[in-house]
Design a protein around this motif. Sequence first.
Motif, PDB file in Angstrom:
ATOM      1  N   GLU A  81      54.211  37.706  43.394  1.00  0.00           N
ATOM      2  CA  GLU A  81      55.267  38.575  42.692  1.00  0.00           C
ATOM      3  C   GLU A  81      55.265  38.016  41.084  1.00  0.00           C
ATOM      4  O   GLU A  81      55.880  38.800  40.253  1.00  0.00           O
ATOM      5  CB  GLU A  81      56.642  38.368  43.378  1.00  0.00           C
ATOM      6  CG  GLU A  81      56.944  38.889  44.523  1.00  0.00           C
ATOM      7  CD  GLU A  81      58.323  39.084  45.204  1.00  0.00           C
ATOM      8  OE1 GLU A  81      59.177  38.588  44.590  1.00  0.00           O
ATOM      9  OE2 GLU A  81      58.309  39.834  46.089  1.00  0.00           O
ATOM     10  N   ALA A  82      54.773  36.576  40.837  1.00  0.00           N
ATOM     11  CA  ALA A  82      54.627  36.227  39.490  1.00  0.00           C
ATOM     12  C   ALA A  82      53.489  36.688  38.932  1.00  0.00           C
ATOM     13  O   ALA A  82      52.873  36.174  37.839  1.00  0.00           O
ATOM     14  CB  ALA A  82      54.664  34.751  39.540  1.00  0.00           C
ATOM     15  N   ASN A  83      52.553  37.623  39.711  1.00  0.00           N
ATOM     16  CA  ASN A  83      51.477  38.063  39.266  1.00  0.00           C
ATOM     17  C   ASN A  83      50.316  37.349  38.904  1.00  0.00           C
ATOM     18  O   ASN A  83      49.535  37.285  37.892  1.00  0.00           O
ATOM     19  CB  ASN A  83      51.855  39.144  37.886  1.00  0.00           C
ATOM     20  CG  ASN A  83      52.788  39.991  37.913  1.00  0.00           C
ATOM     21  OD1 ASN A  83      52.735  40.956  38.902  1.00  0.00           O
ATOM     22  ND2 ASN A  83      53.751  39.667  37.124  1.00  0.00           N
ATOM     23  N   GLN A  84      50.267  36.477  39.943  1.00  0.00           N
ATOM     24  CA  GLN A  84      49.011  35.311  39.654  1.00  0.00           C
ATOM     25  C   GLN A  84      48.344  35.296  41.048  1.00  0.00           C
ATOM     26  O   GLN A  84      49.086  35.625  41.983  1.00  0.00           O
ATOM     27  CB  GLN A  84      49.709  33.708  39.558  1.00  0.00           C
ATOM     28  CG  GLN A  84      50.196  33.846  38.036  1.00  0.00           C
ATOM     29  CD  GLN A  84      50.867  32.546  38.070  1.00  0.00           C
ATOM     30  OE1 GLN A  84      51.936  32.178  38.807  1.00  0.00           O
ATOM     31  NE2 GLN A  84      50.352  31.592  37.023  1.00  0.00           N
ATOM     32  N   LEU A  85      47.161  35.026  40.990  1.00  0.00           N
ATOM     33  CA  LEU A  85      46.428  34.775  42.269  1.00  0.00           C
ATOM     34  C   LEU A  85      46.712  33.483  42.726  1.00  0.00           C
ATOM     35  O   LEU A  85      46.579  32.462  42.161  1.00  0.00           O
ATOM     36  CB  LEU A  85      44.881  35.077  41.992  1.00  0.00           C
ATOM     37  CG  LEU A  85      43.844  35.217  43.491  1.00  0.00           C
ATOM     38  CD1 LEU A  85      44.289  36.617  43.983  1.00  0.00           C
ATOM     39  CD2 LEU A  85      42.575  35.098  42.995  1.00  0.00           C
ATOM     40  N   ARG A 157      50.086  38.651  31.242  1.00  0.00           N
ATOM     41  CA  ARG A 157      51.136  37.615  31.622  1.00  0.00           C
ATOM     42  C   ARG A 157      51.508  36.903  30.474  1.00  0.00           C
ATOM     43  O   ARG A 157      52.848  36.735  30.203  1.00  0.00           O
ATOM     44  CB  ARG A 157      50.959  36.770  32.885  1.00  0.00           C
ATOM     45  CG  ARG A 157      52.203  36.096  33.403  1.00  0.00           C
ATOM     46  CD  ARG A 157      51.779  35.435  34.728  1.00  0.00           C
ATOM     47  NE  ARG A 157      50.598  34.223  34.619  1.00  0.00           N
ATOM     48  CZ  ARG A 157      49.207  34.473  34.770  1.00  0.00           C
ATOM     49  NH1 ARG A 157      48.777  35.347  35.437  1.00  0.00           N
ATOM     50  NH2 ARG A 157      48.540  33.477  34.715  1.00  0.00           N
ATOM     51  N   ASN A 158      50.524  36.505  29.707  1.00  0.00           N
ATOM     52  CA  ASN A 158      50.822  35.640  28.427  1.00  0.00           C
ATOM     53  C   ASN A 158      51.517  36.518  27.193  1.00  0.00           C
ATOM     54  O   ASN A 158      52.170  35.819  26.438  1.00  0.00           O
ATOM     55  CB  ASN A 158      49.487  35.010  28.095  1.00  0.00           C
ATOM     56  CG  ASN A 158      49.052  34.014  28.979  1.00  0.00           C
ATOM     57  OD1 ASN A 158      49.759  33.319  29.752  1.00  0.00           O
ATOM     58  ND2 ASN A 158      47.675  33.949  28.943  1.00  0.00           N
ATOM     59  N   ASN A 159      51.648  37.925  27.409  1.00  0.00           N
ATOM     60  CA  ASN A 159      52.101  38.707  26.623  1.00  0.00           C
ATOM     61  C   ASN A 159      53.418  39.450  26.975  1.00  0.00           C
ATOM     62  O   ASN A 159      53.722  40.289  26.213  1.00  0.00           O
ATOM     63  CB  ASN A 159      51.114  39.843  26.313  1.00  0.00           C
ATOM     64  CG  ASN A 159      49.808  39.321  25.151  1.00  0.00           C
ATOM     65  OD1 ASN A 159      50.172  39.347  23.953  1.00  0.00           O
ATOM     66  ND2 ASN A 159      48.858  38.719  26.044  1.00  0.00           N
ATOM     67  N   ALA A 160      53.822  38.934  28.198  1.00  0.00           N
ATOM     68  CA  ALA A 160      54.872  39.703  28.886  1.00  0.00           C
ATOM     69  C   ALA A 160      56.273  39.116  28.489  1.00  0.00           C
ATOM     70  O   ALA A 160      57.368  39.570  28.972  1.00  0.00           O
ATOM     71  CB  ALA A 160      54.719  39.573  30.401  1.00  0.00           C
ATOM     72  N   MET A 180      47.783  47.389  36.847  1.00  0.00           N
ATOM     73  CA  MET A 180      48.704  46.274  35.957  1.00  0.00           C
ATOM     74  C   MET A 180      49.444  47.120  34.811  1.00  0.00           C
ATOM     75  O   MET A 180      48.864  47.753  34.131  1.00  0.00           O
ATOM     76  CB  MET A 180      47.615  45.148  35.529  1.00  0.00           C
ATOM     77  CG  MET A 180      46.896  44.664  36.551  1.00  0.00           C
ATOM     78  SD  MET A 180      45.397  43.731  35.841  1.00  0.00           S
ATOM     79  CE  MET A 180      44.307  45.109  36.133  1.00  0.00           C
ATOM     80  N   ALA A 181      50.717  46.689  34.750  1.00  0.00           N
ATOM     81  CA  ALA A 181      51.542  47.347  33.988  1.00  0.00           C
ATOM     82  C   ALA A 181      52.342  46.343  32.930  1.00  0.00           C
ATOM     83  O   ALA A 181      52.844  45.383  33.593  1.00  0.00           O
ATOM     84  CB  ALA A 181      52.594  48.314  34.461  1.00  0.00           C
TER      85      ALA A 181
END
Length: 239
Positions: A81-85, A157-160, A180-181
């Motif tokens: 849910e944190a958008n990481q593998l 993620r780094n730009n979120a 990916m949004a």
Amino acid sequence: MSVSFKTPVTLVMGRMNNEVAFWNHDKGEVTLLGSLRGVELIDELRVDKEVRGHLALASFSYYLIKAVDLGSKGGSYVISEANQLIKLPSNPRINFRNFNGWYTIRNSFILIGNPEVNEGPYPLVCPYRVGDTLFINVGYANEDDLRNLISLMNILRNNAEGGIMTVTTMCRIPSMPVEMALILGNRYLMVRTFINNAVPTSGSKYLVIVTSGGNIVSKYSVNTGVLDALSDALNQMRK
């Protein structure tokens, strides 16, 4: 390739005779799906005094799908849910009646093998529910596509900061589209790709779209150079 099971059900997935196999704990039956590129990364399925395999899946009421790695050599990975593998919890001695410690799968494929250690291609397991039935699509991702996907998620993620980011795998579609949004105010950036290389697709490998107030600002449809396209799209987001 795909398979379906009526729920509630608990399954063990592994490799049997060089084929992808699922053992149904509730019925004591093995289902063979055929061979697959990267199948050697899947641990062997053994059904004797003690069931062994690569990973276990369970689905019951409320559309829940849970999974746990069975101490496999290559590991099993999902998009969190944190958008990481991340690596699935591992337990070689599972209790088929107790699902504490199992990971809840939400709109994600399960990757077999560690891209930092194992060479591709990598088997993919993509489970989803429709009514009282658990469906599982199985395919594989090649090494370059998987690394691109990880890079895209990391950049977004780094730009979120100050916004919302989501990553969703559409497991119902055999090609396993991944969307990916990134939402920043009234601006929206979407990247879509197809992660399952076992299913041929038409059109470009990557689609990148930026909208502002519901209107398309820029659109990129590319097979290569997706990181450059994403960089341009992020610049559009900041204007």
